[in-house]
Structures are given as structure tokens and as C-alpha cells.
Design a protein around this motif. Sequence first.
Motif, PDB file in Angstrom:
ATOM      1  N   ILE A   1      -2.843   0.521  -4.241  1.00 35.00           N
ATOM      2  CA  ILE A   1      -2.713  -0.845  -3.739  1.00 35.00           C
ATOM      3  C   ILE A   1      -2.081  -1.685  -4.843  1.00 35.00           C
ATOM      4  O   ILE A   1      -2.581  -1.714  -5.966  1.00 35.00           O
TER       5      ILE A   1
ATOM      6  N   VAL B   1       0.860  -1.181   0.000  1.00 37.19           N
ATOM      7  CA  VAL B   1       0.000   0.000   0.000  1.00 37.19           C
ATOM      8  C   VAL B   1       0.893   1.226   0.000  1.00 37.19           C
ATOM      9  O   VAL B   1       1.728   1.391   0.890  1.00 37.19           O
TER      10      VAL B   1
ATOM     11  N   ALA C   1      -8.156   2.361   3.492  1.00 33.13           N
ATOM     12  CA  ALA C   1      -7.561   1.206   2.808  1.00 33.13           C
ATOM     13  C   ALA C   1      -6.803   0.323   3.802  1.00 33.13           C
ATOM     14  O   ALA C   1      -6.892  -0.908   3.736  1.00 33.13           O
TER      15      ALA C   1
ATOM     16  N   HIS D   1       0.891   4.712   0.868  1.00 30.38           N
ATOM     17  CA  HIS D   1       0.006   5.268   1.890  1.00 30.38           C
ATOM     18  C   HIS D   1       0.421   6.666   2.308  1.00 30.38           C
ATOM     19  O   HIS D   1       1.607   6.981   2.395  1.00 30.38           O
TER      20      HIS D   1
ATOM     21  N   THR E   1      -8.974   8.449   2.990  1.00 33.41           N
ATOM     22  CA  THR E   1      -9.182   7.330   2.069  1.00 33.41           C
ATOM     23  C   THR E   1      -8.035   6.327   2.181  1.00 33.41           C
ATOM     24  O   THR E   1      -8.243   5.116   2.132  1.00 33.41           O
ATOM     25  N   SER E   2      -6.840   6.836   2.371  1.00 38.17           N
ATOM     26  CA  SER E   2      -5.677   5.963   2.541  1.00 38.17           C
ATOM     27  C   SER E   2      -5.784   5.201   3.864  1.00 38.17           C
ATOM     28  O   SER E   2      -5.510   3.994   3.919  1.00 38.17           O
TER      29      SER E   2
ATOM     30  N   GLY F   1      -6.919   3.313  -4.907  1.00 42.70           N
ATOM     31  CA  GLY F   1      -7.966   2.908  -3.966  1.00 42.70           C
ATOM     32  C   GLY F   1      -9.065   3.928  -3.775  1.00 42.70           C
ATOM     33  O   GLY F   1      -9.456   4.211  -2.655  1.00 42.70           O
ATOM     34  N   ARG F   2      -9.551   4.483  -4.853  1.00 45.08           N
ATOM     35  CA  ARG F   2     -10.677   5.427  -4.845  1.00 45.08           C
ATOM     36  C   ARG F   2     -11.681   4.975  -5.873  1.00 45.08           C
ATOM     37  O   ARG F   2     -11.285   4.700  -7.010  1.00 45.08           O
TER      38      ARG F   2
ATOM     39  N   THR G   1      -9.292  -1.618   5.757  1.00 40.05           N
ATOM     40  CA  THR G   1      -9.822  -2.711   4.949  1.00 40.05           C
ATOM     41  C   THR G   1      -8.844  -3.874   4.937  1.00 40.05           C
ATOM     42  O   THR G   1      -9.244  -5.036   5.091  1.00 40.05           O
TER      43      THR G   1
ATOM     44  N   ARG H   1     -13.326   0.010  -3.710  1.00 38.03           N
ATOM     45  CA  ARG H   1     -12.502  -0.707  -4.689  1.00 38.03           C
ATOM     46  C   ARG H   1     -11.459  -1.600  -4.012  1.00 38.03           C
ATOM     47  O   ARG H   1     -11.061  -2.622  -4.559  1.00 38.03           O
ATOM     48  N   VAL H   2     -11.015  -1.200  -2.826  1.00 36.35           N
ATOM     49  CA  VAL H   2      -9.919  -1.908  -2.168  1.00 36.35           C
ATOM     50  C   VAL H   2     -10.323  -3.338  -1.805  1.00 36.35           C
ATOM     51  O   VAL H   2      -9.611  -4.287  -2.141  1.00 36.35           O
TER      52      VAL H   2
ATOM     53  N   LYS I   1     -13.370   4.145  -2.002  1.00 35.96           N
ATOM     54  CA  LYS I   1     -12.883   3.249  -0.956  1.00 35.96           C
ATOM     55  C   LYS I   1     -13.272   1.792  -1.169  1.00 35.96           C
ATOM     56  O   LYS I   1     -12.507   0.891  -0.838  1.00 35.96           O
TER      57      LYS I   1
END
Length: 118
Positions: A97, A6, A18, A8, A14-15, A106-107, A21, A111-112, A109
Motif C-alpha cells: 500500500i 495498492v 486490503a 495487488h 491478504t491482497s 499489508g501484512r 479494507t 496494518r492496512v 492484514k
Amino acid sequence: MSDVTVLHNPKCSTSRAAIETLDATGAQAEVRQYLKEPLDEAALRDLIGKLEDEPTDLVRRDSFFKEQGLTDADVATVDQIVAVLVEHPRLMQRPVIVKGEAAIIGRPKDRVAAFLAG
């Protein structure tokens, strides 16, 4: 060693989502704070080669982007994208990611989780 990385920025919600997640799925990941450890030209080219998104989407179009006098025309090719992100790592979208030979931004969220499950 994990096959998930990641890219990050801990200041980005949003990060951080991820990372949450990843934790929730139990996935092991290397977390790289790309502002502290910027990607060099070779790493950026490798990342772009794996990216499922359009390469130009890797560049944030925020106020800093505009302050630098940049336009979409300045990040239309892979060479331009790499040059801009080497000079201004903070313009890279986050999170990114990387899983094996594939990568996504990863936008949004959600999608991750789908990417990790795939």
C-alpha cells in the motif's frame, strides 16, 4: 486521482482483504495488478525509498524463491532486491500500500486500516 495505490494480486487473500479494507473506509485507490504491469527498476527504487518496512521484506521467501536458488544473501541490498524483483515480479510481497510518500507491506492484514488512518 488518488494518492493511495495498492500493488495487488487478486489471487492472494491478504491482497483481497486490503482491497476490502479500502472499500470499507471509502478510500479512493489506484489498484495496480503488479503481475500484469510489473514495476520497472525506477519504480521499484522509488517504492523502496517510501517503504516503512525493511527493503528485504519486500521479497517473498516462498517455494519459487527456493526453486530459483535464491537465499537471503541474494536479497540483502537494494540493488539485489531490485534485480530479483525485476526478473521475478511474482516474488514481491503483496499487497503493498502506497499513500503519498509512505508505503507498507499489508501484512498482517490489520496494518492496512491503521496505515490508511494515519
